[in-house]
Design a protein around this motif. Structure first.
Motif, PDB file in Angstrom:
ATOM      1  N   GLY A   1       0.821  -1.208   0.000  1.00 61.71           N
ATOM      2  CA  GLY A   1       0.000   0.000   0.000  1.00 61.71           C
ATOM      3  C   GLY A   1       0.856   1.260   0.000  1.00 61.71           C
ATOM      4  N   GLU A   2       1.919   1.217   0.776  1.00 61.03           N
ATOM      5  CA  GLU A   2       2.836   2.377   0.813  1.00 61.03           C
ATOM      6  C   GLU A   2       3.481   2.599  -0.544  1.00 61.03           C
ATOM      7  N   LYS A   3       3.881   1.492  -1.166  1.00 60.03           N
ATOM      8  CA  LYS A   3       4.483   1.616  -2.497  1.00 60.03           C
ATOM      9  C   LYS A   3       3.528   2.316  -3.460  1.00 60.03           C
ATOM     10  N   LYS A   4       2.265   1.902  -3.416  1.00 59.81           N
ATOM     11  CA  LYS A   4       1.287   2.491  -4.336  1.00 59.81           C
ATOM     12  C   LYS A   4       1.136   3.990  -4.079  1.00 59.81           C
ATOM     13  N   ARG A   5       1.108   4.372  -2.795  1.00 58.73           N
ATOM     14  CA  ARG A   5       0.928   5.794  -2.508  1.00 58.73           C
ATOM     15  C   ARG A   5       2.154   6.591  -2.952  1.00 58.73           C
ATOM     16  N   VAL A   6       3.347   6.003  -2.773  1.00 60.39           N
ATOM     17  CA  VAL A   6       4.553   6.686  -3.252  1.00 60.39           C
ATOM     18  C   VAL A   6       4.496   6.824  -4.774  1.00 60.39           C
ATOM     19  N   ALA A   7       4.054   5.743  -5.432  1.00 58.97           N
ATOM     20  CA  ALA A   7       3.957   5.781  -6.892  1.00 58.97           C
ATOM     21  C   ALA A   7       3.014   6.891  -7.339  1.00 58.97           C
ATOM     22  N   LEU A   8       1.861   6.983  -6.670  1.00 54.54           N
ATOM     23  CA  LEU A   8       0.902   8.034  -7.026  1.00 54.54           C
ATOM     24  C   LEU A   8       1.509   9.415  -6.787  1.00 54.54           C
ATOM     25  N   ALA A   9       2.182   9.553  -5.637  1.00 54.83           N
ATOM     26  CA  ALA A   9       2.774  10.855  -5.312  1.00 54.83           C
ATOM     27  C   ALA A   9       3.806  11.254  -6.356  1.00 54.83           C
ATOM     28  N   SER A  10       4.589  10.266  -6.823  1.00 56.83           N
ATOM     29  CA  SER A  10       5.672  10.589  -7.742  1.00 56.83           C
ATOM     30  C   SER A  10       5.137  11.076  -9.085  1.00 56.83           C
ATOM     31  N   VAL A  11       3.907  10.683  -9.420  1.00 59.81           N
ATOM     32  CA  VAL A  11       3.326  11.132 -10.687  1.00 59.81           C
ATOM     33  C   VAL A  11       2.482  12.391 -10.471  1.00 59.81           C
ATOM     34  N   LEU A  12       1.693  12.393  -9.389  1.00 57.60           N
ATOM     35  CA  LEU A  12       0.760  13.495  -9.200  1.00 57.60           C
ATOM     36  C   LEU A  12       1.436  14.786  -8.779  1.00 57.60           C
ATOM     37  N   ILE A  13       2.692  14.700  -8.316  1.00 55.47           N
ATOM     38  CA  ILE A  13       3.394  15.921  -7.937  1.00 55.47           C
ATOM     39  C   ILE A  13       3.527  16.854  -9.139  1.00 55.47           C
ATOM     40  N   MET A  14       3.487  16.286 -10.337  1.00 53.25           N
ATOM     41  CA  MET A  14       3.615  17.123 -11.529  1.00 53.25           C
ATOM     42  C   MET A  14       2.268  17.710 -11.946  1.00 53.25           C
ATOM     43  N   ASP A  15       1.214  17.370 -11.178  1.00 52.60           N
ATOM     44  CA  ASP A  15      -0.131  17.874 -11.431  1.00 52.60           C
ATOM     45  C   ASP A  15      -0.556  17.687 -12.890  1.00 52.60           C
ATOM     46  N   PRO A  16      -0.518  16.430 -13.368  1.00 51.18           N
ATOM     47  CA  PRO A  16      -0.885  16.178 -14.769  1.00 51.18           C
ATOM     48  C   PRO A  16      -2.383  16.383 -14.993  1.00 51.18           C
ATOM     49  N   GLU A  17      -2.749  16.708 -16.237  1.00 46.75           N
ATOM     50  CA  GLU A  17      -4.186  16.830 -16.528  1.00 46.75           C
ATOM     51  C   GLU A  17      -4.783  15.479 -16.894  1.00 46.75           C
ATOM     52  N   VAL A  18      -3.941  14.565 -17.358  1.00 44.82           N
ATOM     53  CA  VAL A  18      -4.392  13.196 -17.631  1.00 44.82           C
ATOM     54  C   VAL A  18      -3.627  12.245 -16.717  1.00 44.82           C
ATOM     55  N   ILE A  19      -4.369  11.435 -15.974  1.00 47.31           N
ATOM     56  CA  ILE A  19      -3.718  10.474 -15.084  1.00 47.31           C
ATOM     57  C   ILE A  19      -4.048   9.072 -15.575  1.00 47.31           C
ATOM     58  N   LEU A  20      -3.011   8.319 -15.931  1.00 54.48           N
ATOM     59  CA  LEU A  20      -3.191   6.946 -16.397  1.00 54.48           C
ATOM     60  C   LEU A  20      -2.773   6.023 -15.256  1.00 54.48           C
ATOM     61  N   LEU A  21      -3.692   5.162 -14.833  1.00 53.74           N
ATOM     62  CA  LEU A  21      -3.395   4.295 -13.690  1.00 53.74           C
ATOM     63  C   LEU A  21      -3.486   2.837 -14.121  1.00 53.74           C
ATOM     64  N   ASP A  22      -2.393   2.099 -13.964  1.00 53.85           N
ATOM     65  CA  ASP A  22      -2.400   0.690 -14.369  1.00 53.85           C
ATOM     66  C   ASP A  22      -2.624  -0.187 -13.134  1.00 53.85           C
ATOM     67  N   GLU A  23      -3.833  -0.656 -12.979  1.00 49.23           N
ATOM     68  CA  GLU A  23      -4.227  -1.517 -11.865  1.00 49.23           C
ATOM     69  C   GLU A  23      -3.786  -0.960 -10.516  1.00 49.23           C
ATOM     70  N   PRO A  24      -4.304   0.201 -10.142  1.00 49.62           N
ATOM     71  CA  PRO A  24      -3.850   0.834  -8.906  1.00 49.62           C
ATOM     72  C   PRO A  24      -4.289   0.101  -7.647  1.00 49.62           C
ATOM     73  N   THR A  25      -5.328  -0.726  -7.753  1.00 47.43           N
ATOM     74  CA  THR A  25      -5.814  -1.367  -6.528  1.00 47.43           C
ATOM     75  C   THR A  25      -5.481  -2.856  -6.475  1.00 47.43           C
ATOM     76  N   ALA A  26      -4.753  -3.350  -7.491  1.00 50.54           N
ATOM     77  CA  ALA A  26      -4.451  -4.784  -7.511  1.00 50.54           C
ATOM     78  C   ALA A  26      -3.505  -5.127  -6.372  1.00 50.54           C
ATOM     79  N   ALA A  27      -3.686  -6.321  -5.800  1.00 50.13           N
ATOM     80  CA  ALA A  27      -2.810  -6.855  -4.766  1.00 50.13           C
ATOM     81  C   ALA A  27      -2.713  -5.965  -3.533  1.00 50.13           C
ATOM     82  N   LEU A  28      -3.786  -5.254  -3.225  1.00 55.47           N
ATOM     83  CA  LEU A  28      -3.792  -4.462  -1.994  1.00 55.47           C
ATOM     84  C   LEU A  28      -4.849  -5.028  -1.053  1.00 55.47           C
ATOM     85  N   ASP A  29      -4.624  -4.846   0.256  1.00 55.17           N
ATOM     86  CA  ASP A  29      -5.648  -5.287   1.192  1.00 55.17           C
ATOM     87  C   ASP A  29      -6.824  -4.291   1.138  1.00 55.17           C
ATOM     88  N   PRO A  30      -7.981  -4.678   1.662  1.00 61.76           N
ATOM     89  CA  PRO A  30      -9.171  -3.823   1.508  1.00 61.76           C
ATOM     90  C   PRO A  30      -8.956  -2.395   2.030  1.00 61.76           C
TER      91      PRO A  30
END
Ligand SMILES: Nc1ncnc2c1ncn2[C@@H]1O[C@H](COP(=O)(O)OP(=O)(O)OP(=O)(O)O)[C@@H](O)[C@H]1O
Ligand SMILES: [Mg+2]
Lengths: 247, 272, 345
Positions: free
Chosen positions: A148-177
């Motif tokens: 879960g931490e990895k995913k949040r870091v991954a999101l942060a590393s992309v969203l810090i650039m404030d993109p207008e299009v966000i492409l997410l490849d299976e963001p919730t796979a292999a995470l606990d509920p």
């Protein structure tokens, strides 16, 4: 009529003979939250990489804001920088997405490459770490993070650039509920920001929360398109695309 | 099933276990260094650049020294600093024993083979001194190195290297390599453990070899696949071939003072 | 094989760093040009892979296990330049973060294993494999021999560095200050292990993995295997001879054949009749009665054209060694650039 961010016309792509996309035509309006549904190997990741300007079609055209996207365009710093800033992709595999030694370096990577003022970057990174609740992890190495931490870091590393299009490849796979919920809540909070969000997923139960529209893919082709409710009700479509098991 | 279990328990240490043990050791080591380096202590509070340069000065002094006393001084200073930084005695002892064992085996024949003044039993004075020099030097330098990495988070050490004019690309290569070493260790351990548990008994040597080599081959294919995906991930975030890095804040006066004292001290000690 | 701190004098280490630096520079330029933006991820991931390979215990014949460095494999798959960078990074990390190999000796370890090892391995691979088919057993043999030759060349250079220490660095009473053994001991001691176990481990890893790749992913071998239809032209024949000459210089067997390794005689040995007889037999009955002028001159040759008022450092023997090391480095780079001109990385 909403303007399209992306338009694909008859796009085909193959990996050394293995066909991954077969004459895909698709238009994605600005501000849409689109889900790409499909079984393993149907070409979701490939499609996202094409939208992110990482792969270029063997045949067919990809248009970004109405202008065809070519490999040649990316040779120019100005275009490459502006496109990379405006379109962000979070990779499926965190070991691919997180290539820096520490969380801090990871989040700072994009802004540094885009040549943003260095004195501003530190403050921006701190802010992003705060927003994604990973500030205390900033000196950690990626191999010392939970999924879960990895995913949040991954999101942060992309969203810090404030993109207008966000492409997410299976963001919730292999995470606990709980971690899944965190990610979904984050995605919902971007809804009001007018961002175009394209998510590849198999998680049918999260569909109506993360998407306003769904595209079902099957073996490199588009098998259907509709609202989450329509797609979830279409048992034949889901069966055909191997998204549910037949009884 | 029980027979398989029996074989597993009674199998002598094969290459799988040894490789697994070594991989686990690297993980352990980096983990304990990480814990210690982020705890509180004397050296933990010092700027990593100062520590890196200081360790460099101490190692060079030990390497250049022509006096056993100076080597002893470097050793004592380092061990004192280590204790002030809560380094575990056991860890230092493990280091010393392994260093002495390795270099001891190499140094031993020098007692007899070095020409010079005989001392009896075939040992020469020069031989004795040469062996002592070698061991003292190895002991002093390896202790300095070990204290440095145990009290400095590795990413700080990496940033400190940049402060000493190591090219950005070298620092980036080292950082990325370090990050992926752990992924490969994990992947390898998963692969080997999978095979270990699947194996009922000891395989013939030829098959064990084939298995080890297949593991290496799979790892290599993965390495290439991974590297092209990482390349895409980097490009996606604006990477164009030049890596950019944040600048470091300048060293404080206190840091310069520590370094100057150390440098002058070792210069004087070497000169005498 | 990884030299720890304390075995080599600081000046030897400095020379090793100075010798390695130009190779790193040239390799960096070449590889960057070839790989463009793929440079950083490919080299990093491959070095991480090499690091892990160095920890593998390979089952060897006779119930023992041994380690390989993967230098042959790197040269075969990536080519000499990218290979030397990848192995260098792995060695540097081992030294700094894991205490395996000295920090002052990083230059020497990289020079010996990563640079000399890669160049020799790559040369052997190309010479033996020639234009044989990708899946041929000749290519397999070539890969194995590349690993074997690469690691043995590295071991030989390492042994020479060790063996030079007691000649050059002793205190007034004759006590060796660093590695204590002369060439006559250092070379055989080092080579026996490498010609057998370590060499075999390296052979196994290169050949074994190449065989695996031949079956599963031959494209990975393609970058270092030029098309099979190209025949051996005159130019490559010349390369062959140049390569063989270099191998003969580097080959440990050539040195071991001579009863007492030449070059190890300290000047005072020439006064001793016993040693002179031995030297005579080794050099076909022509033992000089006094220390050969050459040996003495070696240390002064560089100082000859330097005026008297020059600072003393320019006139020291060490400076002479630095210059010769530089010249040697330059020659090897030149040679490698020519030999690996057509297809690199
Ligand atoms: N690097 C590659 N080399 C060769 N074939 C590939 C490569 N990447 C993907 N493919 C193939 O292309 C097809 C589409 O793959 P893709 O990764 O786009 O699927 P996906 O829908 O993302 O699957 P998943 O749900 O498993 O992530 C698959 O048949 C896959 O085997
Ligand atoms: Mg996918």
């Amino acid at each position: 009529m909403a303007l399209n961010v992306f338009e694909l016309e008859q796009v085909s792509f193959a990996y050394r003979g293995v066909v991954a996309l077969d004459k895909v035509s698709l238009s994605i309006p600005a501000g849409q939250r689109l889900a790409l549904l499909g079984a393993n190997g149907c070409g979701k990741s490939t499609l996202l990489r094409i939208l992110d300007g990482l792969y270029f079609p063997d045949s067919g055209i990809v248009k970004y804001h109405g202008v065809p996207l070519t490999e040649h365009d990316f040779e120019h710093d100005a275009f490459a920088h502006s496109f990379r800033k405006r379109v962000g992709l979070v990779f499926q595999n965190p070991d691919v997405q997180l290539f820096c030694p520490t969380v801090f370096d990871e989040v700072a990577f994009g802004p540094l490459q885009l040549g943003w003022p260095k004195d501003r970057i530190k403050a921006m990174v701190a802010e992003a770490l705060e927003y994604f609740e990973i500030a205390e992890l900033k000196d950690r190495a990626p191999h010392r993070l939970s999924g879960g931490e990895k995913k949040r870091v991954a999101l942060a590393s992309v969203l810090i650039m404030d993109p207008e299009v966000i492409l997410l490849d299976e963001p919730t796979a292999a995470l606990d509920p709980r971690s899944q919920r965190q990610i979904v809540d984050l995605m919902k909070s971007w809804e009001d920001l007018g961002k175009t969000i394209i998510t590849a997923t198999h998680d049918l139960h999260l569909l109506d929360e993360i998407a306003g529209e769904c595209v079902v893919m099957d073996k490199g082709r588009i098998a259907g398109r509709g609202s989450p409710a329509e797609v979830l009700a279409d048992e034949r479509l889901l069966l055909g695309a191997n998204l549910i098991l037949g009884r | 099933m029980s027979e398989g279990l029996h074989h597993l328990v009674h199998r002598r240490k094969g290459f799988l276990d040894r490789t697994l043990a070594e991989l686990a050791h690297v993980l352990d080591r980096s983990f304990s260094a990480e814990l210690l380096s982020t705890s509180s202590g004397l050296l933990q509070g010092i700027d990593p650049r100062v520590k890196l340069a200081g360790a460099g000065i101490l190692i060079l002094t030990a390497a250049a020294s022509r006096s056993l006393w100076l080597l002893a001084a470097v050793f004592v200073v380092t061990v004192t600093l280590a204790f002030a930084s809560h380094l575990k005695v056991r860890e230092l002892l493990t280091l010393w024993i392994s260093v002495l064992l390795f270099s001891g085996v190499i140094a031993l024949p020098a007692l007899f083979l070095t020409p010079g003044q005989p001392l009896g039993w075939g040992v020469t004075k020069q031989g004795l001194q040469a062996a002592t020099f070698l061991l003292a030097r190895v002991l002093a330098t390896s202790t300095v190195g070990s204290v440095l990495v145990s009290t400095t988070p590795w990413n700080h050490l990496l940033r400190a290297m940049r402060a000493f004019r190591l090219p950005v690309v070298a620092v980036v290569l080292i950082g990325m390599t370090y990050r992926y070493i752990f992924l490969f260790i994990q992947t390898t351990m998963d692969m080997l453990e999978g095979r270990q548990s699947r194996l009922a008994g000891e395989l013939p040597a030829k098959e064990r070899r084939a298995m080890a080599l297949a593991t290496v081959g799979v790892l290599m294919s993965k390495a290439f696949e991974l590297s092209s995906d990482i390349h895409l991930a980097m490009q996606s975030r604006g990477y164009r071939g030049e890596v950019h890095a944040l600048d470091e804040s300048p060293l404080r006066v206190r840091d310069w003072a520590i370094l100057s004292i150390l440098a002058v001290g070792s210069g004087v000690a070497l000169w005498r | 094989m990884h030299i720890p701190d304390g075995y080599l004098s600081p000046s030897t280490c400095a020379i090793a760093y100075a010798s390695a630096a130009p190779f790193w520079y040239v390799a960096m330029q070449k590889v960057k040009r070839q790989l463009h933006t793929r440079f950083v991820p490919l080299i990093s991931v491959f070095s991480a892979f090499s690091f892990v390979i160095m920890m593998f215990n390979l089952p060897l014949p006779g119930g023992t296990t041994g380690h390989a460095t993967g230098v042959g494999l790197a040269a075969v798959v990536l080519g000499p330049w990218a290979g030397m960078l990848a192995i260098s990074v792995a060695l540097a990390i081992q030294a700094v973060f894991f205490g395996d190999g000295g920090i002052t000796a990083i230059g020497a370890n990289c020079f010996n294993i990563a640079i000399v090892g890669s160049l020799v391995a790559s040369l052997v691979y190309r010479l033996v494999a020639g234009t044989s088919a990708m899946g041929s057993s000749r290519r397999l043999l070539a890969a194995g021999l590349a690993g074997y030759a690469g690691i043995n060349a590295a071991a030989l250079i390492t042994a020479i560095e060790f063996g030079l220490q007691p000649m050059l660095f002793r205190d007034a009473a004759g006590t060796p200050l660093y590695a204590p053994y002369p060439l006559s001991i250092a070379i055989p001691a080092m080579m026996i292990g490498h010609l057998t176990f370590a060499g075999f481990a390296e052979f196994l890893v290169s050949a074994g993995v190449v065989s695996y790749l031949q079956r599963t992913d031959p494209t990975l071998l393609a970058r270092e295997a030029p098309g099979a239809e190209v025949s051996l032209a005159a130019a490559s024949l010349r390369k062959l001879w140049a390569g063989l000459a270099l191998l003969m210089i580097l080959t440990p067997l050539g040195l071991l054949a001579v009863g007492s390794a030449w070059g190890e005689w300290a000047p005072e040995d020439f006064a001793n009749p016993e040693t002179r007889r031995e030297i005579a037999s080794a050099s076909q009955g022509q033992a000089p009665a006094t220390a050969p002028a050459g040996l003495q001159r070696l240390s002064t040759i560089w100082t000859a054209p330097i005026p008297d008022y020059a600072p003393p450092i320019l006139k020291s023997a060490a400076f002479g060694y630095v210059l010769s090391a530089m010249a040697g480095t330059g020659l090897i780079i030149l040679f490698s650039l020519v030999a690996f001109r057509r297809r690199n990385v």
